[in-house]
Enzyme design. Structure first.
Site, PDB file in Angstrom:
ATOM      1  CG  HIS A   1     -28.982 -12.963  26.851  1.00 16.69           C
ATOM      2  ND1 HIS A   1     -29.630 -12.274  25.810  1.00 16.69           N
ATOM      3  CD2 HIS A   1     -28.717 -11.806  27.597  1.00 16.69           C
ATOM      4  CE1 HIS A   1     -29.756 -10.895  25.969  1.00 16.69           C
ATOM      5  NE2 HIS A   1     -29.026 -10.623  27.056  1.00 16.69           N
TER       6      HIS A   1
ATOM      7  CG  HIS B   1      -5.912   1.423  -0.424  1.00 15.83           C
ATOM      8  ND1 HIS B   1      -5.957   1.817   0.911  1.00 15.83           N
ATOM      9  CD2 HIS B   1      -6.124  -0.014  -0.517  1.00 15.83           C
ATOM     10  CE1 HIS B   1      -6.169   0.689   1.745  1.00 15.83           C
ATOM     11  NE2 HIS B   1      -6.336  -0.294   0.783  1.00 15.83           N
TER      12      HIS B   1
ATOM     13  CD  GLU C   1     -20.369  -6.046  24.710  1.00 14.53           C
ATOM     14  OE1 GLU C   1     -20.623  -5.481  23.763  1.00 14.53           O
ATOM     15  OE2 GLU C   1     -21.726  -5.922  25.449  1.00 14.53           O
TER      16      GLU C   1
ATOM     17  CG  HIS D   1      -1.681  -1.244   1.331  1.00 11.65           C
ATOM     18  ND1 HIS D   1      -1.238  -2.396   1.774  1.00 11.65           N
ATOM     19  CD2 HIS D   1      -3.146  -1.388   1.111  1.00 11.65           C
ATOM     20  CE1 HIS D   1      -2.348  -3.368   1.657  1.00 11.65           C
ATOM     21  NE2 HIS D   1      -3.280  -2.697   1.137  1.00 11.65           N
TER      22      HIS D   1
HETATM   23  C1  LIG Z   1     -11.543  -4.687   9.907  1.00 14.23           C
HETATM   24  C2  LIG Z   1     -10.779  -4.520   8.391  1.00 14.23           C
HETATM   25  N1  LIG Z   1     -11.768  -4.381   7.427  1.00 14.23           N
HETATM   26  C3  LIG Z   1     -11.394  -4.342   6.220  1.00 14.23           C
HETATM   27  C4  LIG Z   1     -10.088  -4.192   6.069  1.00 14.23           C
HETATM   28  C5  LIG Z   1      -9.409  -4.127   4.515  1.00 14.23           C
HETATM   29  N2  LIG Z   1      -9.129  -2.769   4.384  1.00 14.23           N
HETATM   30  C6  LIG Z   1      -7.718  -2.515   4.374  1.00 14.23           C
HETATM   31  S1  LIG Z   1      -7.428  -0.991   4.189  1.00 14.23           S
HETATM   32  C7  LIG Z   1      -8.956  -0.453   3.763  1.00 14.23           C
HETATM   33  C8  LIG Z   1      -9.769   0.730   3.616  1.00 14.23           C
HETATM   34  C9  LIG Z   1      -9.102   1.910   4.250  1.00 14.23           C
HETATM   35  O1  LIG Z   1      -9.296   2.999   4.010  1.00 14.23           O
HETATM   36  P1  LIG Z   1      -8.419   4.278   4.889  1.00 14.23           P
HETATM   37  O2  LIG Z   1      -8.239   3.830   6.313  1.00 14.23           O
HETATM   38  O3  LIG Z   1      -8.897   5.597   4.195  1.00 14.23           O
HETATM   39  O4  LIG Z   1      -6.963   4.131   4.084  1.00 14.23           O
HETATM   40  P2  LIG Z   1      -6.255   4.535   2.803  1.00 14.23           P
HETATM   41  O5  LIG Z   1      -6.829   3.997   1.741  1.00 14.23           O
HETATM   42  O6  LIG Z   1      -6.716   6.237   3.011  1.00 14.23           O
HETATM   43  O7  LIG Z   1      -4.967   4.483   3.104  1.00 14.23           O
HETATM   44  C10 LIG Z   1      -9.861  -1.702   4.134  1.00 14.23           C
HETATM   45  C11 LIG Z   1     -11.219  -1.742   3.690  1.00 14.23           C
HETATM   46  C12 LIG Z   1      -9.019  -4.179   6.991  1.00 14.23           C
HETATM   47  N3  LIG Z   1      -7.719  -4.275   7.022  1.00 14.23           N
HETATM   48  N4  LIG Z   1      -9.620  -4.338   8.372  1.00 14.23           N
END
Ligand SMILES: Cc1ncc(C[n+]2csc(CCOP(=O)(O)OP(=O)(O)O)c2C)c(N)n1
Ligand SMILES: [Mg+2]
Length: 685
Positions: free
Chosen positions: A486, A274, A424, A39
């Protein structure tokens, strides 16, 4: 106020500053390009912010990543891992360029997402969005509590900040609400978060799915918010950090407007940057655009010199050491205790205290719910274990996580008990942060059925091998009238499936104490302690077997003559197994009862012990009020499992146990059927 951000590189007035920042951009795009995976966008977009924090504010010592009073840095948007690796490499941590070159390769120190234990200087494993910021909240809580407990006039031996980077993804995740809301209530003034507000997530521009007014949201939590900071103006970011540090009674959020992949002529500001390499052509174009004409992984000497934090880091730490030595002269007992706590050693009297508690439990032989037995165990242990930080997600009176010495942690005061509220997942991730910080053993409770809400943080604790203790009560249909929503069914089995997670489901007061002791002693992995709502009778066991409770399973009851079958049970079903054993004895069938409070611990015992307990040549019946699948490995094909493979019902507990077949008669019948099957097979053979 809105700010204009240009997609192209700023007009740098200071070429040195340009190079220092661009080194981060170059390493990010080159390492991702080389791995053809990763990334680049986030590191390129947060380069100025990172430089402002790491070169001008962060107090750390690259030569000693575990110096106790270092500032903590958490990359909650962990997909931008290369940013952290570049920062660690350039500042002088033991992370050579070869490791950056081997980004994302097998056994490199630069895994896809930052992992604790893999890379010096990484404080927590991040990647599952929203959990890093929640860990950071836990770290800031730990700092605040340690400072309240150990600092003395003139001696600020605990005085560090927790800094977090997070992006749109972390902001969208619900857990960020849980953790940041609580951080506001607790007034965590040393927590400073940087929001990478680039308007981009994986699917594109976020307007279609994320239109929160984030500054207002955090103001609503009671945070100090610095809105509309130009994230590409290092001086502005530095000023914002100064302002954030000056506010000491609230956490600070610095909202930085940035452009993802800034510097890349055609990919900046787009979601294409990204999660994929820019491509060779675009990398070349970016080099030209940002004015970086060095080969990949070639960092000029003046840039290294500018980044090198080792000299300053050594000064930070040696100043602290001097102050701590002086502290130790004035407060020797406190200093020794502080060192013990930060090493994670248990106090000298711990094992003895546990033995005493076991003796008392035997003498009292009480019939109580194991959640009450758990509370009694805490009551017995906590007075000699000040590092225990308790809590519950708004179920203190049900989980019985409070003890007589519990003192609420508030914005104004330290303490040893956190009212997490109905949060939680936040609780679990915050506890992980407390454990990661050091100095504490956190435990926190909720109903077992809501372990699902905690689940990803349980997994992170297991992955990180940290000693967080999860207290899960109301462990079966035995909770009764609250009904199927529950009543946990699959939860025990799924917790046991998690590598590194120890799960205990004790049957009485004695096993509950042993389970607590094991959880506290275990500092290299998390434990789930699972307790009943309803009363469970005390079990008499051969004194020779008491030590074996620690081994996860042991022979609780041996028949008068050679056993012909084995019944395994856990928790509330142990008493049932004992009753069934009596019925069978009356029918002339001698049967052994094995109590197995922890399958996970038992599975680690040597084979000879496991065989001695389970007598594999005998038919075996397992009884547990949960899904049956996990028990097949113990009972084999000839055995039987009495479990529940559907959801529960709303009714009094006794009716439910009868309805679902948890009766001595049915258990006895399962044993006689297993014996009959075996006899038939032998005859056929
Ligand atoms: C809980 C979770 N869901 C989905 C992902 C997959 N994922 C990685 S980065 C991302 C998008 C993140 O967007 P942002 O935080 O704005 O990052 P940017 O592209 O701006 O660097 C996703 C959906 C993950 N790493 N963790
Ligand atoms: Mg984003």
């Amino acid at each position: 106020m809105t700010i204009e951000l240009k997609t192209q590189a700023r007009e740098w007035t200071d070429p040195m500053q340009r190079d220092v920042v661009n080194a981060l951009r170059a390493l990010a795009m080159d390492a991702v390009q080389q791995a053809n995976s990763g990334h680049p966008g986030m590191p390129m977009g947060m380069a100025e912010i990172a430089e402002a924090l790491w070169r001008h504010h962060l107090r750390h010592n690259p030569a000693n990543p575990t110096w106790v009073d270092r500032d903590r840095f958490v990359l909650s948007n962990g997909h931008g891992s290369l940013l952290q690796y570049a920062l660690l490499h350039l500042s002088g941590y033991d992370l050579p360029m070869d490791e950056i070159r081997r980004f994302r390769q097998l056994h490199s120190k630069t895994p896809g997402h930052p992992e604790i234990g893999m890379t010096p200087g990484v404080e927590t494993t991040t990647g599952p969005l929203g959990q890093g910021i929640s860990n950071a909240v836990g770290m800031a809580i730990a700092e605040k509590l340690l400072a309240a407990e150990f600092n003395r006039p003139g001696f600020e031996i605990v005085a560090h900040h927790t800094y977090v980077f997070l992006g749109d993804g972390c902001m969208m995740e619900g857990i960020s609400h849980e953790a940041c809301s609580l951080a506001g209530t607790l007034g965590l003034g040393k927590l400073i978060a940087f929001y990478d507000d680039n308007g981009i997530s994986i699917d594109g521009h976020v307007e279609g799915w994320f239109t929160d007014d984030t500054p207002k949201r955090f103001e609503g939590y009671g945070w100090h918010v610095l809105a509309n900071v130009d994230g590409h103006d290092g001086a502005a970011v530095q000023r914002a950090i100064g302002a954030a540090k000056a506010v000491t009674d609230r956490p600070s959020l610095i909202c930085c407007k940035t452009i993802i992949a800034k510097g890349s002529p055609s990919k900046a500001g787009t979601h294409e940057a990204h999660g994929a390499a820019l491509g060779a052509k675009e990398v070349a174009a970016t080099r030209a655009a940002i004015g970086w004409d060095h080969a990949p992984f070639d960092i000029p000497r003046h840039v290294y010199e500018a980044w090198d934090a080792r000299g300053q880091g050594a000064v930070y730490e040696s100043d602290w050491m001097r102050s701590f030595a002086e502290y130790a002269r004035n407060y020797p007992a406190e200093a020794r205790e502080f060192e013990r706590r930060m090493r994670g050693d248990l106090p000298a009297g711990f094992a003895q205290r546990v033995r005493e508690l076991i003796a008392v439990a035997k003498q009292k032989a009480q019939t109580v719910a194991t959640r009450k037995a758990s509370q009694d165990a805490i009551e017995g242990i906590a007075p000699i274990l000040p590092e225990l930080i308790g809590g519950s997600a708004d179920l203190a009176g049900s989980n019985l996580t409070l003890w007589s010495g519990s003192r609420a942690i508030t914005a104004q005061s330290g303490g040893n008990y956190l009212y997490y509220g109905v949060r939680e997942f936040g609780m679990a991730a915050i506890m992980n942060g407390i454990a990661l910080h050091g100095g504490f053993v956190p435990y926190g409770g909720t109903f077992l059925t809501f372990s699902d809400y905690c689940r990803s943080a349980l997994r992170m604790a297991a992955l990180m091998r940290i000693g967080t203790i999860f207290v899960f009560t109301h462990d079966s249909i035995g909770l009764g009238e609250d009904g199927p929503t529950h009543q946990p069914i699959e939860h025990l089995a799924t917790l046991r499936l998690m590598p590194n997670m120890d799960v205990w489901r004790p049957c009485d007061t004695k096993e509950s104490i042993v389970a607590w002791a094991a959880a506290i002693e275990r500092r290299d992995g998390p434990t789930s302690l699972v307790f009943s709502r309803q009363g469970l009778p005390f079990q008499l066991r051969p004194s020779a077997e008491v030590e074996n409770i620690r081994r996860g399973a042991y022979v609780l009851l041996e028949p008068d003559s050679e056993p012909r079958a084995v019944i395994i049970a856990t928790g509330s079903e142990v008493a049932l197994a004992v009753d069934a054993q009596r019925l069978l004895a009356q029918a002339g069938i001698p049967v052994r009862v094995v109590s197995m409070p922890s399958t996970t611990v038992f599975d680690r015992q040597e084979e000879s012990y496991r065989d001695r307990v389970l007598a594999p040549h005998l038919p075996c019946v397992a009884v547990e009020a949960g899904v049956s699948d996990g028990w097949r490995k113990y009972v084999g094909r000839s055995g039987a499992v009495i479990g529940i493979d559907r959801y529960g019902e709303s009714a009094p507990a006794a009716d439910l146990f009868r309805f679902f077949g948890f009766t001595p008669e049915r258990v006895a019948e399962a044993v006689t059927s297993a014996l009959a099957r075996l006899a038939l097979r032998n005859k056929v053979a």
